[in-house]
Design a protein around this motif. Structure first.
Motif, PDB file in Angstrom:
ATOM      1  N   MET A 183      12.775  40.050 -32.106  1.00  0.00           N
ATOM      2  CA  MET A 183      12.732  39.601 -30.891  1.00  0.00           C
ATOM      3  C   MET A 183      11.930  40.754 -30.062  1.00  0.00           C
ATOM      4  N   LYS A 184      11.102  40.153 -29.420  1.00  0.00           N
ATOM      5  CA  LYS A 184      10.134  40.913 -28.454  1.00  0.00           C
ATOM      6  C   LYS A 184      10.536  40.724 -27.067  1.00  0.00           C
ATOM      7  N   LEU A 185      10.983  41.672 -26.412  1.00  0.00           N
ATOM      8  CA  LEU A 185      11.382  41.614 -24.867  1.00  0.00           C
ATOM      9  C   LEU A 185      10.172  41.640 -23.879  1.00  0.00           C
ATOM     10  N   LYS A 186      10.162  40.956 -22.712  1.00  0.00           N
ATOM     11  CA  LYS A 186       9.387  41.003 -21.876  1.00  0.00           C
ATOM     12  C   LYS A 186       9.278  42.391 -20.900  1.00  0.00           C
ATOM     13  N   ARG A 187       8.463  42.579 -20.333  1.00  0.00           N
ATOM     14  CA  ARG A 187       8.090  43.797 -19.554  1.00  0.00           C
ATOM     15  C   ARG A 187       9.116  43.756 -18.393  1.00  0.00           C
ATOM     16  N   LYS A 188       9.252  42.528 -17.866  1.00  0.00           N
ATOM     17  CA  LYS A 188      10.503  42.543 -16.745  1.00  0.00           C
ATOM     18  C   LYS A 188      11.554  42.872 -17.394  1.00  0.00           C
ATOM     19  N   THR A 189      12.218  42.900 -18.541  1.00  0.00           N
ATOM     20  CA  THR A 189      13.225  42.858 -19.150  1.00  0.00           C
ATOM     21  C   THR A 189      13.443  44.118 -19.516  1.00  0.00           C
ATOM     22  N   TRP A 190      12.383  44.881 -19.933  1.00  0.00           N
ATOM     23  CA  TRP A 190      12.332  46.516 -20.037  1.00  0.00           C
ATOM     24  C   TRP A 190      12.722  47.260 -18.963  1.00  0.00           C
ATOM     25  N   ASN A 191      11.980  46.616 -17.958  1.00  0.00           N
ATOM     26  CA  ASN A 191      12.028  47.354 -16.494  1.00  0.00           C
ATOM     27  C   ASN A 191      13.316  47.544 -16.195  1.00  0.00           C
ATOM     28  N   ASN A 192      14.196  46.215 -16.068  1.00  0.00           N
ATOM     29  CA  ASN A 192      15.523  46.233 -15.755  1.00  0.00           C
ATOM     30  C   ASN A 192      16.551  46.903 -16.624  1.00  0.00           C
ATOM     31  N   ILE A 193      16.153  46.897 -17.895  1.00  0.00           N
ATOM     32  CA  ILE A 193      16.836  48.126 -18.760  1.00  0.00           C
ATOM     33  C   ILE A 193      16.654  49.395 -18.292  1.00  0.00           C
ATOM     34  N   LEU A 194      15.572  49.786 -18.145  1.00  0.00           N
ATOM     35  CA  LEU A 194      15.247  51.109 -17.531  1.00  0.00           C
ATOM     36  C   LEU A 194      15.795  51.379 -16.405  1.00  0.00           C
ATOM     37  N   ILE A 195      15.703  50.657 -15.493  1.00  0.00           N
ATOM     38  CA  ILE A 195      16.476  50.779 -14.161  1.00  0.00           C
ATOM     39  C   ILE A 195      18.004  51.038 -14.484  1.00  0.00           C
ATOM     40  N   PHE A 196      18.549  49.919 -14.948  1.00  0.00           N
ATOM     41  CA  PHE A 196      19.850  50.143 -15.416  1.00  0.00           C
ATOM     42  C   PHE A 196      20.489  51.544 -16.009  1.00  0.00           C
ATOM     43  N   SER A 197      19.629  51.814 -17.021  1.00  0.00           N
ATOM     44  CA  SER A 197      19.811  53.116 -17.872  1.00  0.00           C
ATOM     45  C   SER A 197      19.885  54.337 -16.701  1.00  0.00           C
ATOM     46  N   VAL A 198      18.882  54.405 -15.898  1.00  0.00           N
ATOM     47  CA  VAL A 198      18.756  55.503 -14.804  1.00  0.00           C
ATOM     48  C   VAL A 198      20.037  55.431 -13.971  1.00  0.00           C
ATOM     49  N   VAL A 199      20.523  54.300 -13.431  1.00  0.00           N
ATOM     50  CA  VAL A 199      21.520  54.037 -12.584  1.00  0.00           C
ATOM     51  C   VAL A 199      22.860  54.457 -13.437  1.00  0.00           C
ATOM     52  N   ILE A 200      23.101  54.288 -14.407  1.00  0.00           N
ATOM     53  CA  ILE A 200      23.943  54.699 -15.499  1.00  0.00           C
ATOM     54  C   ILE A 200      24.086  56.248 -15.691  1.00  0.00           C
ATOM     55  N   PHE A 201      22.890  56.766 -15.745  1.00  0.00           N
ATOM     56  CA  PHE A 201      22.790  58.476 -15.750  1.00  0.00           C
ATOM     57  C   PHE A 201      23.266  59.136 -14.817  1.00  0.00           C
ATOM     58  N   PHE A 202      22.694  58.727 -13.450  1.00  0.00           N
ATOM     59  CA  PHE A 202      23.121  59.247 -12.346  1.00  0.00           C
ATOM     60  C   PHE A 202      24.440  59.123 -12.276  1.00  0.00           C
ATOM     61  N   GLY A 203      25.049  57.842 -12.523  1.00  0.00           N
ATOM     62  CA  GLY A 203      26.476  57.703 -12.388  1.00  0.00           C
ATOM     63  C   GLY A 203      27.481  58.742 -13.185  1.00  0.00           C
ATOM     64  N   LEU A 204      27.026  58.986 -14.450  1.00  0.00           N
ATOM     65  CA  LEU A 204      27.574  59.963 -15.093  1.00  0.00           C
ATOM     66  C   LEU A 204      27.438  61.262 -14.629  1.00  0.00           C
ATOM     67  N   MET A 205      26.409  61.678 -14.274  1.00  0.00           N
ATOM     68  CA  MET A 205      25.992  63.115 -13.615  1.00  0.00           C
ATOM     69  C   MET A 205      26.872  63.505 -12.433  1.00  0.00           C
ATOM     70  N   LEU A 206      27.425  62.276 -11.588  1.00  0.00           N
ATOM     71  CA  LEU A 206      28.110  62.423 -10.216  1.00  0.00           C
ATOM     72  C   LEU A 206      29.342  62.189 -10.617  1.00  0.00           C
ATOM     73  N   LEU A 207      29.879  61.879 -11.685  1.00  0.00           N
ATOM     74  CA  LEU A 207      31.239  61.501 -11.839  1.00  0.00           C
ATOM     75  C   LEU A 207      31.955  62.939 -11.759  1.00  0.00           C
ATOM     76  N   PRO A 208      31.751  63.842 -12.562  1.00  0.00           N
ATOM     77  CA  PRO A 208      32.657  65.207 -12.401  1.00  0.00           C
ATOM     78  C   PRO A 208      32.819  65.686 -10.846  1.00  0.00           C
ATOM     79  N   ASP A 209      31.711  65.391 -10.139  1.00  0.00           N
ATOM     80  CA  ASP A 209      31.884  65.773  -8.469  1.00  0.00           C
ATOM     81  C   ASP A 209      32.854  64.645  -7.802  1.00  0.00           C
TER      82      ASP A 209
END
Length: 159
Positions: free
Chosen positions: A1-27
């Motif tokens: 199954m091949k994902l489109k470029r737009k889908t990969w962009n959405n996954i990347l954006i979502f991953s970055v948001v989750i990463f920052f959320g986890l980094m800010l959670l202790p504070d």
């Protein structure tokens, strides 16, 4: 199954948001705990605990090293436990009227210096021992009533 470029962009954006959320959670959690403590009427004596490199009393010095806390005097407990006791102290704020009524009894001030990095000014905490409590001025200049036994704060040996 091949994902489109737009889908990969959405996954990347979502991953970055989750990463920052986890980094800010202790504070965020630390802030929520601090806000809950403040709502209970209890105020911390020291809010910048992690920055403290040494606690200097008139008769004792505790110094943070890579191995934990060290002291220049023999203690009944570990230097790390004593440092945690002082840095974890909390008290109830004393109002101006009560402070004015206590002024005649405040005759022997003592000072604790909290040393931080060399480029920062030390935090000076003035404290008085009263018969029922300790009166301590925190780093924000608020006077706090702290109810602990003197052996809890100064567990020194006789030697």
């Amino acid at each position: 199954m091949k994902l489109k470029r737009k889908t990969w962009n959405n996954i990347l954006i979502f991953s970055v948001v989750i990463f920052f959320g986890l980094m800010l959670l202790p504070d965020y959690l630390r802030h929520q705990r601090h806000a809950r403590d403040m709502s209970d009427g209890v105020i911390a004596l020291v809010t910048s605990r992690s920055e403290v490199l040494a606690l200097r009393f008139s008769h004792l010095t505790l110094t943070r090293t890579l191995d934990g806390w060290q002291t220049d005097k023999p203690l009944l407990i570990s230097p790390t436990e004593l440092a945690q006791r002082w840095l974890g102290l909390k008290g109830t704020q004393v109002n101006d009227a009560t402070l004015q009524s206590l002024r005649p009894q405040l005759t022997a001030p003592r000072t604790l210096e909290l040393l931080r990095s060399p480029d920062q000014e030390p935090i000076r905490i003035t404290y008085y021992q009263q018969p029922q409590f300790w009166l301590m001025q925190n780093e924000q200049g608020q006077w706090l009533a702290v109810s602990v036994d003197s052996r809890y704060l100064f567990p020194l040996t006789k030697s």
